[in-house]
Each structure stands twice: as C-alpha cells, then as structure tokens.
Scaffold this active site. Structure first.
Site, PDB file in Angstrom:
ATOM      1  N   GLU A  59       0.854  -1.182   0.000  1.00 58.11           N
ATOM      2  CA  GLU A  59       0.000   0.000   0.000  1.00 58.11           C
ATOM      3  C   GLU A  59       0.895   1.239   0.000  1.00 58.11           C
ATOM      4  O   GLU A  59       1.941   1.263   0.646  1.00 58.11           O
ATOM      5  CB  GLU A  59      -0.883  -0.018   1.251  1.00 58.11           C
ATOM      6  CG  GLU A  59      -1.808   1.184   1.383  1.00 58.11           C
ATOM      7  CD  GLU A  59      -2.461   1.264   2.758  1.00 58.11           C
ATOM      8  OE1 GLU A  59      -3.587   1.767   2.840  1.00 58.11           O
ATOM      9  OE2 GLU A  59      -1.827   0.830   3.759  1.00 58.11           O
ATOM     10  N   LYS A 133     -10.453   0.020  -0.641  1.00 58.93           N
ATOM     11  CA  LYS A 133     -10.334  -0.276   0.792  1.00 58.93           C
ATOM     12  C   LYS A 133     -11.653  -0.040   1.515  1.00 58.93           C
ATOM     13  O   LYS A 133     -12.206   1.065   1.492  1.00 58.93           O
ATOM     14  CB  LYS A 133      -9.231   0.599   1.397  1.00 58.93           C
ATOM     15  CG  LYS A 133      -8.811   0.227   2.809  1.00 58.93           C
ATOM     16  CD  LYS A 133      -7.620   1.079   3.220  1.00 58.93           C
ATOM     17  CE  LYS A 133      -7.017   0.634   4.540  1.00 58.93           C
ATOM     18  NZ  LYS A 133      -5.813   1.431   4.883  1.00 58.93           N
ATOM     19  N   CYS A 165      -4.264  -3.260   4.218  1.00 53.96           N
ATOM     20  CA  CYS A 165      -3.796  -2.769   5.508  1.00 53.96           C
ATOM     21  C   CYS A 165      -4.816  -2.947   6.639  1.00 53.96           C
ATOM     22  O   CYS A 165      -5.051  -4.058   7.087  1.00 53.96           O
ATOM     23  CB  CYS A 165      -3.371  -1.313   5.362  1.00 53.96           C
ATOM     24  SG  CYS A 165      -2.211  -0.767   6.653  1.00 53.96           S
TER      25      CYS A 165
END
Length: 339
Positions: A59, A133, A165
């Site tokens: 990321e 995300k 993440c």
C-alpha cells in the site's frame, strides 16, 4: 507449498512480496517516475526469480502518503490511466501478474475524497480486479470507503482476493473473501510502528482460520512522519510462515503456492476445516441425534443478525459500550466532532 527455490511448476504459483521503501512524493510527475521505478523492479525480480508468476507491492508504494490534502486530490488517478499503463506494460513485458496500490483513485463525484485502491494486473497487462479499501485507517486516513470484496481467477487458476492494511484487522473481511472462494488473500499494507508484532501475528491466524494462503507486502523506511516495519511475508494455508522479510528496504521473499494442495485440504480435512464446519455446525452430534447429516446452517451470532437486518441499531449498540462520537476530545484529530 514450497520455499527456498527460484522456480515454479504447473501446479505452483510463484509469488513474490516486496518490502518497498515508502516514497515521499508531491506531484503527478514524481508518481509517474516512481511507477517507472516499480516497473524496473519487476524486471529485475523476474530475472532473479524465473518462476515468478505474481509480484506484490505494498500500500502507498506508488504514490507515497500525500500528507497535504491538495496534493492528494491533484495526484489522484483514473483507472485505467497513465500510471496503470506503465505498470500494466511491465507485467506484459515480463509475463507476470502484479498487485499495485493507487492512493488515491478519483471518486465518481469530484468533490468527494478519493478511494484507496488496489489493482490486480494479469500477464497480458489487463486489470482483472479493482478493490477499494473497505475499512480506511481512521482517524488518520481520509479515504472514501469501498463497499465490497472480489474474487477472481489469478495465475494458474488460483483464486485471488485483495485487501488493504487496516482491513486485515477485521476477521470479517478475511472470512468474506474465503467464503467467496478465495485461495490466496493478498494484504497490501503501509503499516508503521508500533503495531509490528500484532500485524505479524494476525495474518498467520487468519490464514489458519480461513484455510487460505496469505501474501503480505509492507512498506519500509521513514517518510518524515512514520517509520514502516516491513516484514512482508507469505503464509501457508496451515498458518505457517513460508517466507518473511525483515526490515530491510526493498527486500523480497518468494514462495511457491500449490493450487492442488489447498483444494485437497479444503475437500478432505476434517477437524480443522473451519470453512466447512461453520456452515455445518455440530454435524456429528446432529447426525447421532437423528436430525440429518448436514449439521446446523443457521447463523447463531446475534451481532451479525442485527448488523444485516438493522445496521443503525447495530451502530447504536456498539456506541453504548464505546463512544457516540467519531472524535475523542482527549486526543482530537483534525476537525472530527467530539460530541
């Protein structure tokens, strides 16, 4: 599952994860130059690991973190666009698949904040998955949240899902990907200290709980604000680590993931087949009681029932034992409301 060689086979997918040094960029021109650098890395890794089928970058590895809001908007990309064209050409040229971070992707409504997006590019240079995300790292990240996961056939037919993440701190997203058939869940992250040990632990636990391969690509270095701990890794579907980087900048780990082995395990494993057992609860006792051979399929978890049927009520319930405001007066972040 194999680790230590540079090859792959008709049954194994050669996967590399890159401890890419977190860039600090400010302009579109700098982002494009960094894309060209990523393309060079792909070529070099393919030369050194001829069995490479899939290479994964962290990321923020394409843009870095734009701490200035105007820079974030100015460098946001369209997909496809100039940036993805460079990355796609590198995949096509080197005959590999790649996972790349785009922070951010322009929102459909121009004034809204961009998305934090990953793309999966095949060895023909085609974008075959675009994931936004779902769970941005609040309160710091200001990305507009995505709303769904995806599963696609990846290299050699291995089924691939992408997450990003902070997504990975929520067991729900892993289970959603796995229950949709994902065999490899790719977690790209720009994770910084102090949460190093927790992040190393959770990916092993999620691989085990979901009987899936996990590939993690994390950033390294210091960008002037955060220090990133690296430890990019590849985890087997039994929760064992196949390969793990340290904190070195631009370190690479590589492993061969068997397509046949994971499918064999999901079909024939019994006591630790969490995916099957969740939807066939207590099948041994149910069968012995004369109530059929499928166990119990109904969801027993009150929280999930409420969340699906009445999201507002579920939100109110969690606020009763956490807090009613998104901000915290004792430690305010930006202009988030604290009342």
């Amino acid at each position: 599952m194999r680790h230590g060689d540079i090859s792959s086979s008709p049954d194994t997918v050669g996967v590399a994860v890159v401890n890419y040094k977190m860039p600090r960029l400010h302009t579109k021109e700098q982002v494009l130059e960094n894309c060209r650098n990523i393309a060079k890395v792909i070529g070099g890794v393919k030369q050194g690991l001829p069995g490479l089928d899939l290479i994964i970058f962290p990321e923020y590895s394409t843009h870095g973190i734009m701490y200035d809001k105007q820079e974030m908007f100015d460098t946001a990309v369209s997909i496809p666009g100039e940036e993805t064209a460079i990355l796609a050409e590198a995949c096509k040229k080197n005959k590999v698949w790649g996972v790349f971070s785009l922070t951010g992707e322009k929102h459909e409504q121009a004034k809204k904040n961009p998305y934090n997006t990953l793309i999966l590019v095949n060895d023909k240079g085609e974008i075959v998955q675009k994931y936004r995300k779902i769970l941005p790292w609040c309160p710091i990240e200001c990305w507009y949240p995505g709303d769904k996961t995806y599963v696609v056939d990846g290299p050699k037919g291995l089924k691939v899902s992408l997450i990003i993440c902070d997504d990975g701190n929520y067991p729900e997203i892993w289970r959603d990907c796995a229950m949709r058939g994902a065999e490899l869940i790719v977690r790209c992250q720009g994770y910084m200290y102090p949460a190093k040990e927790q992040q190393i632990a959770i990916v092993k636990a999620m691989a085990w709980a979901n009987q899936c391969y996990v590939a993690v690509a994390n950033a390294t270095g210091f960008d002037g604000v955060y220090s990133y701990f690296g430890h990019s890794s590849i985890i087997g579907f039994d929760g064992h680590t196949l390969g793990e980087c340290g904190e070195e900048e631009n370190g690479i780990q590589y492993a061969q993931l068997s397509v046949q082995q994971i499918r064999d395990a999901r079909k024939y494993d019994q006591s630790q087949n969490q995916l099957f057992k969740l939807l066939h609860r207590g099948y041994s006792g149910v069968f012995a009681s004369g109530d059929g051979d499928k166990g119990v399929a109904e969801c027993p978890f009150e929280f999930y029932k409420t969340w699906v049927n009445d999201p507002k009520k579920a939100q109110e319930n969690v606020e009763k034992f956490t807090r009613p405001s998104v901000g915290v007066a004792a430690c305010p972040v930006g202009d988030l409301p604290t009342k």
